[in-house]
Motif scaffolding. Structure first.
Motif, PDB file in Angstrom:
ATOM      1  N   PRO A 360       4.118  -6.741  -5.447  1.00 37.92           N
ATOM      2  CA  PRO A 360       2.679  -6.992  -5.637  1.00 37.92           C
ATOM      3  C   PRO A 360       1.893  -7.089  -4.333  1.00 37.92           C
ATOM      4  N   SER A 361       2.588  -7.126  -3.198  1.00 39.11           N
ATOM      5  CA  SER A 361       1.891  -7.208  -1.908  1.00 39.11           C
ATOM      6  C   SER A 361       1.468  -5.836  -1.378  1.00 39.11           C
ATOM      7  N   LEU A 362       1.790  -4.778  -2.103  1.00 37.43           N
ATOM      8  CA  LEU A 362       1.435  -3.431  -1.670  1.00 37.43           C
ATOM      9  C   LEU A 362      -0.090  -3.273  -1.649  1.00 37.43           C
ATOM     10  N   THR A 363      -0.607  -2.599  -0.631  1.00 41.17           N
ATOM     11  CA  THR A 363      -2.047  -2.377  -0.476  1.00 41.17           C
ATOM     12  C   THR A 363      -2.376  -0.923  -0.782  1.00 41.17           C
ATOM     13  N   ALA A 364      -3.417  -0.718  -1.583  1.00 34.92           N
ATOM     14  CA  ALA A 364      -3.841   0.629  -1.956  1.00 34.92           C
ATOM     15  C   ALA A 364      -5.058   1.033  -1.141  1.00 34.92           C
ATOM     16  N   LEU A 365      -5.014   2.226  -0.553  1.00 38.99           N
ATOM     17  CA  LEU A 365      -6.156   2.791   0.152  1.00 38.99           C
ATOM     18  C   LEU A 365      -6.937   3.660  -0.810  1.00 38.99           C
ATOM     19  N   THR A 366      -8.208   3.368  -0.998  1.00 40.18           N
ATOM     20  CA  THR A 366      -9.022   4.057  -1.994  1.00 40.18           C
ATOM     21  C   THR A 366     -10.232   4.695  -1.338  1.00 40.18           C
ATOM     22  N   TYR A 367     -10.868   5.594  -2.110  1.00 34.78           N
ATOM     23  CA  TYR A 367     -12.092   6.241  -1.650  1.00 34.78           C
ATOM     24  C   TYR A 367     -13.260   5.751  -2.501  1.00 34.78           C
ATOM     25  N   PRO A 378      -4.630  -5.265  -9.927  1.00 36.49           N
ATOM     26  CA  PRO A 378      -3.700  -6.374  -9.667  1.00 36.49           C
ATOM     27  C   PRO A 378      -3.163  -6.375  -8.241  1.00 36.49           C
ATOM     28  N   ILE A 379      -3.420  -5.320  -7.481  1.00 34.27           N
ATOM     29  CA  ILE A 379      -2.987  -5.269  -6.083  1.00 34.27           C
ATOM     30  C   ILE A 379      -4.212  -5.147  -5.192  1.00 34.27           C
ATOM     31  N   LYS A 380      -4.028  -5.424  -3.915  1.00 33.34           N
ATOM     32  CA  LYS A 380      -5.124  -5.376  -2.961  1.00 33.34           C
ATOM     33  C   LYS A 380      -5.571  -3.936  -2.734  1.00 33.34           C
ATOM     34  N   THR A 381      -6.881  -3.720  -2.650  1.00 32.04           N
ATOM     35  CA  THR A 381      -7.440  -2.401  -2.378  1.00 32.04           C
ATOM     36  C   THR A 381      -8.292  -2.453  -1.116  1.00 32.04           C
ATOM     37  N   VAL A 382      -8.218  -1.405  -0.331  1.00 40.09           N
ATOM     38  CA  VAL A 382      -9.014  -1.263   0.889  1.00 40.09           C
ATOM     39  C   VAL A 382      -9.736   0.068   0.803  1.00 40.09           C
ATOM     40  N   ARG A 383     -11.048   0.035   0.907  1.00 39.23           N
ATOM     41  CA  ARG A 383     -11.850   1.244   0.742  1.00 39.23           C
ATOM     42  C   ARG A 383     -11.988   1.980   2.075  1.00 39.23           C
ATOM     43  N   LEU A 384     -11.691   3.289   2.020  1.00 37.06           N
ATOM     44  CA  LEU A 384     -11.861   4.143   3.190  1.00 37.06           C
ATOM     45  C   LEU A 384     -13.303   4.661   3.248  1.00 37.06           C
ATOM     46  N   THR A 385     -13.709   5.092   4.438  1.00 39.63           N
ATOM     47  CA  THR A 385     -15.104   5.480   4.664  1.00 39.63           C
ATOM     48  C   THR A 385     -15.310   6.983   4.708  1.00 39.63           C
ATOM     49  N   LEU A 394      -8.527   1.873  10.511  1.00 48.86           N
ATOM     50  CA  LEU A 394      -8.338   0.960   9.387  1.00 48.86           C
ATOM     51  C   LEU A 394      -6.927   1.069   8.810  1.00 48.86           C
ATOM     52  N   MET A 395      -6.423   2.287   8.690  1.00 47.16           N
ATOM     53  CA  MET A 395      -5.086   2.482   8.139  1.00 47.16           C
ATOM     54  C   MET A 395      -4.010   1.904   9.057  1.00 47.16           C
ATOM     55  N   GLN A 396      -4.163   2.087  10.359  1.00 48.64           N
ATOM     56  CA  GLN A 396      -3.195   1.526  11.301  1.00 48.64           C
ATOM     57  C   GLN A 396      -3.204   0.004  11.249  1.00 48.64           C
ATOM     58  N   GLU A 397      -4.379  -0.571  11.099  1.00 47.24           N
ATOM     59  CA  GLU A 397      -4.481  -2.033  11.007  1.00 47.24           C
ATOM     60  C   GLU A 397      -3.786  -2.558   9.754  1.00 47.24           C
ATOM     61  N   GLN A 398      -4.026  -1.892   8.621  1.00 48.30           N
ATOM     62  CA  GLN A 398      -3.411  -2.329   7.375  1.00 48.30           C
ATOM     63  C   GLN A 398      -1.903  -2.078   7.372  1.00 48.30           C
ATOM     64  N   LEU A 399      -1.487  -0.981   7.998  1.00 51.25           N
ATOM     65  CA  LEU A 399      -0.061  -0.657   8.029  1.00 51.25           C
ATOM     66  C   LEU A 399       0.721  -1.661   8.867  1.00 51.25           C
ATOM     67  N   LEU A 404       1.733   0.451   2.588  1.00 49.73           N
ATOM     68  CA  LEU A 404       0.505   1.023   2.038  1.00 49.73           C
ATOM     69  C   LEU A 404       0.841   2.145   1.078  1.00 49.73           C
ATOM     70  N   VAL A 405      -0.090   2.430   0.165  1.00 52.95           N
ATOM     71  CA  VAL A 405       0.006   3.598  -0.705  1.00 52.95           C
ATOM     72  C   VAL A 405      -1.323   4.326  -0.644  1.00 52.95           C
ATOM     73  N   VAL A 406      -1.280   5.660  -0.498  1.00 49.03           N
ATOM     74  CA  VAL A 406      -2.485   6.464  -0.356  1.00 49.03           C
ATOM     75  C   VAL A 406      -2.317   7.753  -1.148  1.00 49.03           C
ATOM     76  N   CYS A 407      -3.436   8.278  -1.641  1.00 46.90           N
ATOM     77  CA  CYS A 407      -3.467   9.557  -2.358  1.00 46.90           C
ATOM     78  C   CYS A 407      -4.293  10.538  -1.531  1.00 46.90           C
ATOM     79  N   PRO A 408      -3.659  11.357  -0.691  1.00 49.53           N
ATOM     80  CA  PRO A 408      -4.402  12.207   0.243  1.00 49.53           C
ATOM     81  C   PRO A 408      -5.157  13.354  -0.396  1.00 49.53           C
ATOM     82  N   GLU A 409      -4.981  13.590  -1.701  1.00 48.47           N
ATOM     83  CA  GLU A 409      -5.795  14.605  -2.368  1.00 48.47           C
ATOM     84  C   GLU A 409      -7.265  14.191  -2.395  1.00 48.47           C
TER      85      GLU A 409
END
Length: 529
Positions: A360-367, A378-385, A394-399, A404-409
């Motif tokens: 549950p500590s996994l962080t999701a990178l979102t757009y 239910p998990i932490k989300t961090v919005r990309l710009t 931002l990604m290096q800081e969170q990593l 982290l989990v990211v969807c590069p599409e």
């Protein structure tokens, strides 16, 4: 006197027969009078109307022009209700679709022409012309699934193809031209007032189409007995082939590899063909589905993960996960965490990855995710710009704080295709774990390009038996990869490698299409929120 009475009876019978033909076969009187009195009309030319099956074996179609009636000779379904229901539901909303559903039993009692006009009135009245994109974003998928393989194989052999339709052109034009490579579409236009549809149709007024076909005297026509009289174009044909409902029942569905171009993007909420019985099932399920979605969100999401698995199984949500090796998932030995890179199917992708890992500590990178979805996550989300330098920092800081989990599409894709992966993730982490995600729904899609994104999780969880699967692949080394000859382009090669590995695992196809391409096609904008 007897002869006189017999003559009167014969005249009366002929008049009655003509009236019945006009009433029941919907043959316009003006066409009968205009064409059957011509010296070269069908009545005097003694033409025969062979069945469509004979045309399939005819030689020399490569240099021929073919004119066909869309609804009667290309589509397998005898009913047009599903396509109007898609317009009513996707463009007009739930209330408009319910009105069409309630009135349809009475509409079926009318002749075909009046039934189409009535459904056009219900579905299009008050819709804004500039915002109507269902003909491009929603309908092509369902039309293509209804095309008969046998009829299309005959059409594709011909040099020029002309489609005649009773539907508004705005509903079928993109489907026919873009995906079936039809040259000309002859249909009715919708009347517009102050930028809004008024629910009425113009007569067929495509002058250019008539002129092009009128100049060709050797065209072949395909229609049905009730329809080939309705369009003057068929009177220019040297041969007419008729399709029967019995023949259409034996046709097979058109394979996707025969599409003129792949159907990669489509929009809309309905994941099923809304026939009348299927629509009835949907309306009966909606109250239960809404309660079920609320239960799955409120009860299951805040619960512990073992409890969440139990609730999912109890409510019909199926999850299949293939966990990675412990050496891959563990990040205690390294300073930075692991970057999980997955393809994007719905907003729940990061949550499913977290569930499979039981982390549950996994962080999701979102757009562009709505605030409602962020609150429900239910998990932490961090919005990309979408600014490369800011997002990289931002990604290096969170990593540095964890995995982290990211969807590069950058956006979701429903069909078995992968969009181009943004190479930014390959520069950030040296340890990249590709995750192949897939999901299946039976009633509602949990993604949208033009609707309210805050409702995406609700629609997905409203499905009776949705399923999700996630498979973790072998780790890929990111960062500046010296194993490649060109280090400057290594980030693109790593991104392409991850994309190809995921596509291979899922059986999908890789594309170079991007988020911008999707939104330009479906929504008419660049997708910037």
């Amino acid at each position: 006197m007897q002869i006189h009475n017999m003559a009167i009876k014969l005249i009366s019978l002929r008049t009655l027969a003509l009236f019945c033909s006009i009433l029941f076969y919907k043959i316009p009187k003006r066409i009968i009078l205009k064409n059957f009195r011509r010296t070269n009309s069908f009545a005097t030319s003694h033409l025969k109307f062979p069945k469509f099956q004979f045309l399939a074996h005819k030689q020399g179609l490569e240099n021929q022009t073919i004119i066909f009636h869309l609804e009667k000779t290309l589509l397998k379904s005898p009913s047009l209700f599903p396509y109007f229901m898609l317009v009513a539901f996707e463009a007009g909303g739930l209330i408009r679709s319910l009105i069409l559903f309630l009135f349809y039993p009475f509409i079926t009692l009318c002749n075909d022409d009046f039934a189409i006009k009535a459904m056009v009135m219900i579905c299009f009245l008050g819709l804004k012309k500039d915002k109507f994109r269902e003909g491009r974003a929603v309908l092509p998928k369902f039309f293509l699934e209804d095309v008969g393989k046998e009829s299309f194989e005959v059409l594709r052999r011909c040099k020029k193809k002309v489609a005649v339709t009773d539907l508004p052109r705005v509903m079928v034009e993109v489907f026919l031209i873009d995906y079936l490579n039809i040259d000309i579409v002859v249909g009715k236009e919708l009347k517009v007032f102050c930028g809004y549809y008024v629910g009425l149709m113009e007569e067929r007024s495509d002058i250019n189409s008539f002129q092009v076909v009128d100049s060709i005297s050797n065209a072949i026509g395909i229609s049905s007995f009730k329809k080939f009289f309705d369009c003057p174009l068929f009177f220019n044909c040297k041969e007419i082939y008729l399709v029967t409902e019995k023949e259409k029942m034996d046709w097979h569905q058109l394979p996707k590899d025969l599409y003129h171009k792949p159907l990669v993007f489509h929009d809309g909420r309905l994941a099923f063909t809304p026939t009348y019985l299927a629509t009835l099932t949907m309306f009966m399920w909606l109250p239960f589905g809404f309660i079920l979605a609320i239960f799955r969100i409120i009860i299951a999401m805040p619960s512990s993960y073992p409890m969440y698995y139990l609730v999912m199984h109890f409510t019909g949500l199926r999850l299949r996960g293939f966990k990675p090796n412990k050496s891959v998932s563990s990040s205690n030995e390294k300073k930075n965490g692991v970057l999980y890179v997955c393809n994007h199917r719905t907003l729940l992708d990061p949550v499913i990855v977290s569930l499979i890992l039981n982390d549950p500590s996994l962080t999701a990178l979102t757009y562009s995710v709505s605030k409602v979805s962020e609150k429900l996550s239910p998990i932490k989300t961090v919005r990309l710009t979408r600014n490369k330098d800011q997002d990289a920092e931002l990604m290096q800081e969170q990593l540095s704080r964890g995995d982290l989990v990211v969807c590069p599409e950058g956006t979701t894709c429903r069909e078995p295709y992968l969009l181009r992966f943004s190479p930014l993730f390959s520069e950030i982490s040296e340890r990249i774990v590709p995750v192949a995600m897939d999901c299946h729904v039976s009633m509602f899609y949990g993604t949208t390009a033009r609707g309210f994104k805050c409702l995406d999780p609700f629609f997905f969880l409203m499905n009776p038996y949705p399923s999700y699967s996630g498979r973790f692949l072998d780790m890929v080394r990111g960062g500046v990869n010296e194993s490649f000859d060109d280090c400057e382009n290594s980030k693109f090669k790593v991104a392409n490698l991850v994309q190809s590995e995921i596509a291979k695992e899922l059986g999908f196809s890789c594309t170079k299409l991007t988020r911008k391409d999707k939104y330009l096609i479906l929504a008419g904008n660049a997708g910037i929120v």
